[in-house]
Every structure is written in C-alpha cells, then in structure tokens.
Design an enzyme around this catalytic site. Structure first.
Site, mmCIF file in Angstrom:
data_model
loop_
_atom_site.group_PDB
_atom_site.id
_atom_site.type_symbol
_atom_site.label_atom_id
_atom_site.label_comp_id
_atom_site.label_asym_id
_atom_site.label_seq_id
_atom_site.Cartn_x
_atom_site.Cartn_y
_atom_site.Cartn_z
ATOM 1 N N ASP A 174 -7.976 3.744 0.918
ATOM 2 C CA ASP A 174 -7.105 4.204 1.993
ATOM 3 C C ASP A 174 -7.954 4.649 3.194
ATOM 4 O O ASP A 174 -8.751 5.576 3.079
ATOM 5 C CB ASP A 174 -6.294 5.385 1.453
ATOM 6 C CG ASP A 174 -5.257 5.890 2.436
ATOM 7 O OD1 ASP A 174 -5.288 5.460 3.599
ATOM 8 O OD2 ASP A 174 -4.426 6.708 2.020
ATOM 9 N N CYS A 179 -1.349 0.688 7.334
ATOM 10 C CA CYS A 179 -2.787 0.391 7.470
ATOM 11 C C CYS A 179 -3.198 -0.838 6.651
ATOM 12 O O CYS A 179 -3.426 -1.917 7.202
ATOM 13 C CB CYS A 179 -3.633 1.602 7.063
ATOM 14 S SG CYS A 179 -3.404 3.064 8.105
ATOM 15 N N ARG A 180 -3.294 -0.676 5.348
ATOM 16 C CA ARG A 180 -3.868 -1.733 4.514
ATOM 17 C C ARG A 180 -2.968 -2.947 4.335
ATOM 18 O O ARG A 180 -3.409 -4.090 4.545
ATOM 19 C CB ARG A 180 -4.263 -1.170 3.140
ATOM 20 C CG ARG A 180 -5.415 -0.183 3.216
ATOM 21 C CD ARG A 180 -5.549 0.594 1.914
ATOM 22 N NE ARG A 180 -4.422 1.498 1.721
ATOM 23 C CZ ARG A 180 -4.224 2.250 0.650
ATOM 24 N NH1 ARG A 180 -5.078 2.177 -0.367
ATOM 25 N NH2 ARG A 180 -3.187 3.057 0.577
ATOM 26 N N SER A 181 -1.715 -2.732 3.914
ATOM 27 C CA SER A 181 -0.886 -3.908 3.617
ATOM 28 C C SER A 181 -0.493 -4.704 4.860
ATOM 29 O O SER A 181 -0.450 -5.942 4.783
ATOM 30 C CB SER A 181 0.330 -3.553 2.747
ATOM 31 O OG SER A 181 1.181 -2.617 3.365
ATOM 32 N N CYS A 227 0.870 -1.183 0.000
ATOM 33 C CA CYS A 227 0.000 0.000 0.000
ATOM 34 C C CYS A 227 0.901 1.224 0.000
ATOM 35 O O CYS A 227 2.080 1.130 -0.355
ATOM 36 C CB CYS A 227 -0.963 -0.027 1.183
ATOM 37 S SG CYS A 227 -0.161 -0.011 2.803
ATOM 38 N N ASN A 281 2.362 1.378 4.323
ATOM 39 C CA ASN A 281 2.671 0.101 5.002
ATOM 40 C C ASN A 281 2.359 0.179 6.496
ATOM 41 O O ASN A 281 3.027 -0.459 7.322
ATOM 42 C CB ASN A 281 4.129 -0.325 4.759
ATOM 43 C CG ASN A 281 4.457 -1.772 5.143
ATOM 44 O OD1 ASN A 281 5.583 -2.085 5.509
ATOM 45 N ND2 ASN A 281 3.484 -2.677 5.075
HETATM 46 P P1 4NP Z 1 -1.778 2.761 4.094
HETATM 47 O O1 4NP Z 1 -2.432 4.093 4.688
HETATM 48 O O2 4NP Z 1 -1.242 3.133 2.724
HETATM 49 O O3 4NP Z 1 -2.908 1.817 4.017
HETATM 50 O O4 4NP Z 1 -0.694 2.343 5.057
HETATM 51 C C1 4NP Z 1 -1.768 5.321 4.734
HETATM 52 C C2 4NP Z 1 -0.862 5.563 5.726
HETATM 53 C C3 4NP Z 1 -0.236 6.786 5.809
HETATM 54 C C4 4NP Z 1 -0.549 7.772 4.896
HETATM 55 C C5 4NP Z 1 -1.465 7.524 3.882
HETATM 56 C C6 4NP Z 1 -2.072 6.286 3.815
HETATM 57 N N1 4NP Z 1 0.059 9.046 5.001
HETATM 58 O O5 4NP Z 1 -0.311 9.942 4.227
HETATM 59 O O6 4NP Z 1 0.951 9.235 5.837
#
Ligand code: 4NP
Length: 160
Positions: free
Chosen positions: A127, A15-17, A10, A13
């Site tokens: 996201d 939240c989703r992955s 993602c 790294n």
């Molecule tokens: P992820 O979520 O891609 O599912 O880990 C996010 C985590 C952090 C951010 C965006 C999405 N950020 O903008 O910091």
C-alpha cells in the site's frame, strides 16, 4: 467469440488497483484484445467510492503514459464474482476481505497479482497511500511486470 474478464482489487480503489487497471488496459489495447478481455477494478473498502484515483497515482501513471483520470472508485460486491473470471488482489488483507464477500463456489477466482510475475520476487503490492513517491513507482513497476504475465494467462484462456 469467447471473452475473459479481470477485476483488480485493493483496499481503497484509488491507488493500486486503478494503476493495475490502467496498465492492463494499455497492454490489452496494444495486443488488439479490447473486444476479448474485460478490465475493471474495485476496492474492498467503501471510504473512497466515487472518487478519482489518488493525485499521486495519477501523476506517476501519467509520466509513464497511462491516463487514470476517467476511473472512479467503487466497492467490490458478491455479484462481481459472477461477472469476472479472475479477481486479482494486491495483498493478503485484500484476499481475506474478498473471501468474506465471495460466494464459496467462486473462491478459486481470487488470486494475488504478483503470482503472475514470479520473477519479480515479491508476493504482494504494498500500500503506497501513507508513503512517499517511491511507493507509487514501485506499484507501477510491479503492475507492469505482473500484468504482462496476466495477459499471457488470459490469452491462454481465450485459446483454450
Ligand atoms: P489503495 O490505497 O488500497 O491502493 O487504493 C489506499 C487508499 C486509501 C486508504 C488506504 C489505502 N485509506 O486508508 O483511505
């Protein structure tokens, strides 16, 4: 004995992955395939390198019995495409970013997670970072559906 391996990807790294990694690790363990199926995750961005998964992701996963606390964020690199059989992205922006670091010969390894759950009716895992708790539950629902389909695909590869 042959092995297959998958890396979920993602943006951050956190939240989703990592959620997909936690779900997949449990499915693989329950199937008795820990020695045959490698599971990891990474982000396309570098903002959260070294961090544990987002507190909200950890809590939501924990309520379903997945422990994400040992995971730490890292950034995908070109070498990962040699190490993994599949690099499974959450959304289209992840796919675009992966294409920028992937050696051209290994581009067919890049897939969208929700391709493994066509019945779920969604193309991408949205996201949840800037949204509320419902987003994290949706991520878990999607990961549970798609990782089951992915396990079927990996079993077929091991058999083939
Ligand atoms: P992820 O979520 O891609 O599912 O880990 C996010 C985590 C952090 C951010 C965006 C999405 N950020 O903008 O910091």
């Amino acid at each position: 004995m042959n092995m297959v391996s998958v890396c979920f990807v993602c943006l951050g790294n956190i939240c989703r992955s990592p959620t997909a990694e936690g779900v997949m690790r449990r499915l693989v363990a329950d199937a008795g395939l820990v020695e045959r199926i490698g599971v990891d995750s990474a982000g396309t961005g570098d903002w959260h390198i070294g961090e544990a998964p987002d507190e909200r992701a950890r809590q939501a996963a924990g309520r379903r019995g997945y422990d994400l606390s040992a995971l730490r964020a890292r950034q995908i690199d070109a070498g990962d495409f040699g190490r993994f059989d599949l690099v499974v992205a959450m959304d289209d922006a992840n796919v675009t970013a992966l294409h920028r670091v992937c050696p051209p010969a290994q581009r067919e390894k890049i897939r969208l997670l929700m391709d493994f759950a066509p019945q779920a009716g969604s193309r991408v895992v949205a996201d949840p970072y800037f949204g509320g708790a419902a987003g994290f539950e949706a991520v878990l629902d999607q990961c549970e559906a798609a990782c089951a389909g992915l396990l079927d695909e990996l079993r077929a590869r091991l058999a083939g």
